[in-house]
Design a protein around this motif. Structure first.
Motif, PDB file in Angstrom:
ATOM      1  N   PRO A  95      47.928  41.533  47.284  1.00  0.00           N
ATOM      2  CA  PRO A  95      47.466  40.165  46.969  1.00  0.00           C
ATOM      3  C   PRO A  95      46.020  40.107  46.492  1.00  0.00           C
ATOM      4  O   PRO A  95      45.698  39.354  45.557  1.00  0.00           O
ATOM      5  CB  PRO A  95      47.649  39.420  48.294  1.00  0.00           C
ATOM      6  CG  PRO A  95      48.767  40.137  48.982  1.00  0.00           C
ATOM      7  CD  PRO A  95      48.600  41.580  48.611  1.00  0.00           C
ATOM      8  N   GLU A  96      45.119  40.895  47.110  1.00  0.00           N
ATOM      9  CA  GLU A  96      43.702  40.848  46.729  1.00  0.00           C
ATOM     10  C   GLU A  96      43.505  41.286  45.279  1.00  0.00           C
ATOM     11  O   GLU A  96      42.741  40.664  44.523  1.00  0.00           O
ATOM     12  CB  GLU A  96      42.876  41.748  47.653  1.00  0.00           C
ATOM     13  CG  GLU A  96      42.881  41.330  49.110  1.00  0.00           C
ATOM     14  CD  GLU A  96      44.089  41.849  49.882  1.00  0.00           C
ATOM     15  OE1 GLU A  96      44.985  42.492  49.246  1.00  0.00           O
ATOM     16  OE2 GLU A  96      44.139  41.624  51.104  1.00  0.00           O
ATOM     17  N   LYS A  97      44.198  42.359  44.872  1.00  0.00           N
ATOM     18  CA  LYS A  97      44.059  42.863  43.508  1.00  0.00           C
ATOM     19  C   LYS A  97      44.622  41.872  42.505  1.00  0.00           C
ATOM     20  O   LYS A  97      44.035  41.638  41.428  1.00  0.00           O
ATOM     21  CB  LYS A  97      44.776  44.210  43.374  1.00  0.00           C
ATOM     22  CG  LYS A  97      44.727  44.770  41.957  1.00  0.00           C
ATOM     23  CD  LYS A  97      45.493  46.089  41.853  1.00  0.00           C
ATOM     24  CE  LYS A  97      45.502  46.611  40.415  1.00  0.00           C
ATOM     25  NZ  LYS A  97      46.266  47.887  40.303  1.00  0.00           N
ATOM     26  N   VAL A  98      45.765  41.273  42.838  1.00  0.00           N
ATOM     27  CA  VAL A  98      46.424  40.349  41.907  1.00  0.00           C
ATOM     28  C   VAL A  98      45.574  39.109  41.675  1.00  0.00           C
ATOM     29  O   VAL A  98      45.393  38.682  40.526  1.00  0.00           O
ATOM     30  CB  VAL A  98      47.818  39.965  42.433  1.00  0.00           C
ATOM     31  CG1 VAL A  98      48.400  38.800  41.624  1.00  0.00           C
ATOM     32  CG2 VAL A  98      48.760  41.164  42.371  1.00  0.00           C
ATOM     33  N   ILE A  99      45.013  38.520  42.709  1.00  0.00           N
ATOM     34  CA  ILE A  99      44.219  37.298  42.500  1.00  0.00           C
ATOM     35  C   ILE A  99      42.922  37.619  41.760  1.00  0.00           C
ATOM     36  O   ILE A  99      42.446  36.818  40.943  1.00  0.00           O
ATOM     37  CB  ILE A  99      43.944  36.563  43.831  1.00  0.00           C
ATOM     38  CG1 ILE A  99      43.407  35.148  43.563  1.00  0.00           C
ATOM     39  CG2 ILE A  99      43.007  37.349  44.709  1.00  0.00           C
ATOM     40  CD1 ILE A  99      44.324  34.247  42.800  1.00  0.00           C
ATOM     41  N   ASN A 147      35.564  33.535  37.486  1.00  0.00           N
ATOM     42  CA  ASN A 147      35.747  34.525  38.534  1.00  0.00           C
ATOM     43  C   ASN A 147      36.133  33.852  39.841  1.00  0.00           C
ATOM     44  O   ASN A 147      35.615  32.788  40.180  1.00  0.00           O
ATOM     45  CB  ASN A 147      34.449  35.316  38.717  1.00  0.00           C
ATOM     46  CG  ASN A 147      34.670  36.604  39.489  1.00  0.00           C
ATOM     47  OD1 ASN A 147      35.041  36.574  40.656  1.00  0.00           O
ATOM     48  ND2 ASN A 147      34.427  37.733  38.848  1.00  0.00           N
ATOM     49  N   VAL A 148      37.057  34.473  40.592  1.00  0.00           N
ATOM     50  CA  VAL A 148      37.545  33.863  41.832  1.00  0.00           C
ATOM     51  C   VAL A 148      36.778  34.341  43.058  1.00  0.00           C
ATOM     52  O   VAL A 148      37.098  33.937  44.189  1.00  0.00           O
ATOM     53  CB  VAL A 148      39.050  34.139  42.030  1.00  0.00           C
ATOM     54  CG1 VAL A 148      39.853  33.559  40.881  1.00  0.00           C
ATOM     55  CG2 VAL A 148      39.319  35.636  42.188  1.00  0.00           C
ATOM     56  N   GLU A 149      35.797  35.185  42.883  1.00  0.00           N
ATOM     57  CA  GLU A 149      35.057  35.722  44.026  1.00  0.00           C
ATOM     58  C   GLU A 149      34.447  34.597  44.856  1.00  0.00           C
ATOM     59  O   GLU A 149      33.758  33.713  44.340  1.00  0.00           O
ATOM     60  CB  GLU A 149      33.952  36.662  43.542  1.00  0.00           C
ATOM     61  CG  GLU A 149      33.206  37.362  44.681  1.00  0.00           C
ATOM     62  CD  GLU A 149      32.164  38.330  44.169  1.00  0.00           C
ATOM     63  OE1 GLU A 149      31.460  38.927  45.000  1.00  0.00           O
ATOM     64  OE2 GLU A 149      32.057  38.498  42.935  1.00  0.00           O
ATOM     65  N   GLY A 150      34.734  34.614  46.157  1.00  0.00           N
ATOM     66  CA  GLY A 150      34.200  33.612  47.067  1.00  0.00           C
ATOM     67  C   GLY A 150      34.948  32.293  47.067  1.00  0.00           C
ATOM     68  O   GLY A 150      34.590  31.372  47.825  1.00  0.00           O
ATOM     69  N   LYS A 151      36.008  32.174  46.249  1.00  0.00           N
ATOM     70  CA  LYS A 151      36.731  30.911  46.152  1.00  0.00           C
ATOM     71  C   LYS A 151      38.078  30.932  46.871  1.00  0.00           C
ATOM     72  O   LYS A 151      38.683  29.884  47.088  1.00  0.00           O
ATOM     73  CB  LYS A 151      36.961  30.543  44.682  1.00  0.00           C
ATOM     74  CG  LYS A 151      35.674  30.376  43.876  1.00  0.00           C
ATOM     75  CD  LYS A 151      35.978  30.017  42.431  1.00  0.00           C
ATOM     76  CE  LYS A 151      34.697  29.954  41.601  1.00  0.00           C
ATOM     77  NZ  LYS A 151      33.799  28.895  42.064  1.00  0.00           N
ATOM     78  N   VAL A 152      38.580  32.123  47.217  1.00  0.00           N
ATOM     79  CA  VAL A 152      39.891  32.233  47.857  1.00  0.00           C
ATOM     80  C   VAL A 152      39.725  32.004  49.356  1.00  0.00           C
ATOM     81  O   VAL A 152      39.100  32.808  50.052  1.00  0.00           O
ATOM     82  CB  VAL A 152      40.525  33.606  47.588  1.00  0.00           C
ATOM     83  CG1 VAL A 152      41.900  33.679  48.233  1.00  0.00           C
ATOM     84  CG2 VAL A 152      40.617  33.870  46.084  1.00  0.00           C
ATOM     85  N   LEU A 154      42.606  28.112  46.738  1.00  0.00           N
ATOM     86  CA  LEU A 154      41.242  28.288  46.234  1.00  0.00           C
ATOM     87  C   LEU A 154      40.463  26.982  46.358  1.00  0.00           C
ATOM     88  O   LEU A 154      41.021  25.903  46.239  1.00  0.00           O
ATOM     89  CB  LEU A 154      41.252  28.721  44.766  1.00  0.00           C
ATOM     90  CG  LEU A 154      41.534  30.190  44.448  1.00  0.00           C
ATOM     91  CD1 LEU A 154      42.961  30.572  44.773  1.00  0.00           C
ATOM     92  CD2 LEU A 154      41.228  30.488  42.990  1.00  0.00           C
ATOM     93  N   GLU A 155      39.164  27.146  46.567  1.00  0.00           N
ATOM     94  CA  GLU A 155      38.306  25.956  46.674  1.00  0.00           C
ATOM     95  C   GLU A 155      36.847  26.367  46.543  1.00  0.00           C
ATOM     96  O   GLU A 155      36.391  27.238  47.302  1.00  0.00           O
ATOM     97  CB  GLU A 155      38.530  25.312  48.048  1.00  0.00           C
ATOM     98  CG  GLU A 155      38.036  23.897  48.177  1.00  0.00           C
ATOM     99  CD  GLU A 155      38.399  23.291  49.518  1.00  0.00           C
ATOM    100  OE1 GLU A 155      37.477  22.872  50.229  1.00  0.00           O
ATOM    101  OE2 GLU A 155      39.602  23.261  49.859  1.00  0.00           O
ATOM    102  N   PRO A 156      36.060  25.774  45.641  1.00  0.00           N
ATOM    103  CA  PRO A 156      36.523  24.983  44.487  1.00  0.00           C
ATOM    104  C   PRO A 156      36.866  25.913  43.320  1.00  0.00           C
ATOM    105  O   PRO A 156      36.422  27.066  43.337  1.00  0.00           O
ATOM    106  CB  PRO A 156      35.293  24.145  44.162  1.00  0.00           C
ATOM    107  CG  PRO A 156      34.134  25.024  44.545  1.00  0.00           C
ATOM    108  CD  PRO A 156      34.603  25.843  45.731  1.00  0.00           C
ATOM    109  N   PRO A 157      37.593  25.457  42.294  1.00  0.00           N
ATOM    110  CA  PRO A 157      38.256  24.162  42.244  1.00  0.00           C
ATOM    111  C   PRO A 157      39.434  24.116  43.211  1.00  0.00           C
ATOM    112  O   PRO A 157      39.910  25.169  43.660  1.00  0.00           O
ATOM    113  CB  PRO A 157      38.740  24.080  40.795  1.00  0.00           C
ATOM    114  CG  PRO A 157      38.985  25.524  40.430  1.00  0.00           C
ATOM    115  CD  PRO A 157      37.911  26.296  41.129  1.00  0.00           C
ATOM    116  N   HIS A 158      39.883  22.925  43.536  1.00  0.00           N
ATOM    117  CA  HIS A 158      41.015  22.779  44.445  1.00  0.00           C
ATOM    118  C   HIS A 158      42.281  23.255  43.735  1.00  0.00           C
ATOM    119  O   HIS A 158      42.738  22.635  42.783  1.00  0.00           O
ATOM    120  CB  HIS A 158      41.169  21.329  44.877  1.00  0.00           C
ATOM    121  CG  HIS A 158      39.976  20.803  45.606  1.00  0.00           C
ATOM    122  ND1 HIS A 158      39.621  21.227  46.861  1.00  0.00           N
ATOM    123  CD2 HIS A 158      39.045  19.890  45.246  1.00  0.00           C
ATOM    124  CE1 HIS A 158      38.526  20.595  47.262  1.00  0.00           C
ATOM    125  NE2 HIS A 158      38.156  19.778  46.300  1.00  0.00           N
ATOM    126  N   ALA A 159      42.839  24.371  44.194  1.00  0.00           N
ATOM    127  CA  ALA A 159      44.009  24.945  43.514  1.00  0.00           C
ATOM    128  C   ALA A 159      44.881  25.691  44.502  1.00  0.00           C
ATOM    129  O   ALA A 159      44.385  26.344  45.438  1.00  0.00           O
ATOM    130  CB  ALA A 159      43.574  25.875  42.388  1.00  0.00           C
TER     131      ALA A 159
END
Length: 276
Positions: free
Chosen positions: A193-197, A208-213, A231-236
């Protein structure tokens, strides 16, 4: 005596709250009672048509612009009758987006299943898109997809509710991200999961999603594994899985107020995603 010439351009008008492509009209009538008249109907977005008439007579020119209903112009000038107009609308619906929503259940929720006849995603060397399904409250509706959207041509579907939020589905070739997965890829073979996101998150949120998951989960349904993220933010809320030779990314997003008021519905929508 006069001659009529027709040309066409593209415009959109609303029928039962759906955008339906149709045609516009350019008509030129020559020499009528000594006056040369030219009428031009030009596209004016979704609101209708602008008809511009130019009259040339004895030393004068008069230009008039009139905003008229796209529906009435099509029915009277092009189609000739309301009945023929409805027939063209129906053809437009069949030629474009094919409805895939069920009737509401006892709780007012409907299930969308990607129609087998829906076009798109059949590139050379790629198998047809395996249908997917999810559930939404009955006020959610399918909206047109633009190739200019985030995700480009790989966005297969969009849904929206003015009250609750938005949905889009990305269907991407797995070979963009991993080799040797064959024709029946599994999300586990692409990575944990970590690699995929980390790899696919930017495809969804555009950054970049770092720090958002804030959460990651793994679920299994009918032998297929799904990675679920918040994820937040954005709310997803993102659900990822693989099938055939494609990766599926299902995204549910909302504004801060929508997230606060309708989180339970948004989570239920996200959890309902299945490749069938």
């Amino acid at each position: 005596m006069g001659t009529i010439l027709y040309s066409s351009c593209s415009f959109s008008w609303r029928y039962h709250q759906q955008i339906v492509p149709s045609n516009n009209l350019l008509a030129h009538s020559a020499l009528e009672n000594g006056i040369s008249r030219a009428k031009v109907a030009a596209c004016s977005g979704e609101s209708g048509l602008v008809v511009e008439e130019v009259e040339k007579g004895s030393g004068f020119m008069n230009r008039r612009s009139v905003l008229v209903s796209g529906t009435s112009l099509i029915s009277s000038a092009i189609l000739g009758s309301a009945r023929e107009g409805l027939a063209v609308v129906k053809q437009g619906l069949l030629a474009g987006r094919i409805p895939g929503l069920s009737e509401p259940d006892e709780q007012g929720w409907r299930t969308y299943r990607r129609p087998d006849e829906k076009s798109g995603g059949h590139g050379v060397g790629w198998s047809p898109i395996i249908p997917y399904a999810f559930s939404v409250p009955q006020d959610w509706e399918e909206v047109p997809v633009s190739i200019a959207d985030l995700g480009g041509t790989e966005i297969d579907l969009r849904f929206a509710s003015s009250k609750e939020g938005r949905i889009f589905v990305i269907v991407a070739p797995v070979l963009r991200f991993a080799d040797g997965l064959g024709e029946n890829a599994k999300i586990e073979l692409i990575g944990p999961p970590e690699k995929v996101i980390d790899a696919f998150g930017p495809e969804v949120i555009g950054e970049n999603v770092e720090g958002k998951v804030i959460s990651m989960n793994v679920a299994e349904h009918s032998g297929r594994t799904y990675y679920q993220y918040e994820l937040e933010p954005p709310h997803a809320l993102i659900t990822a899985t693989a099938a055939g030779n494609r990766l599926y990314l299902f995204n549910v997003t909302a504004s801060g107020l929508q997230w606060k008021r309708h989180y339970s519905d948004l989570k239920r929508i996200s959890d309902s995603f299945r490749v069938v």
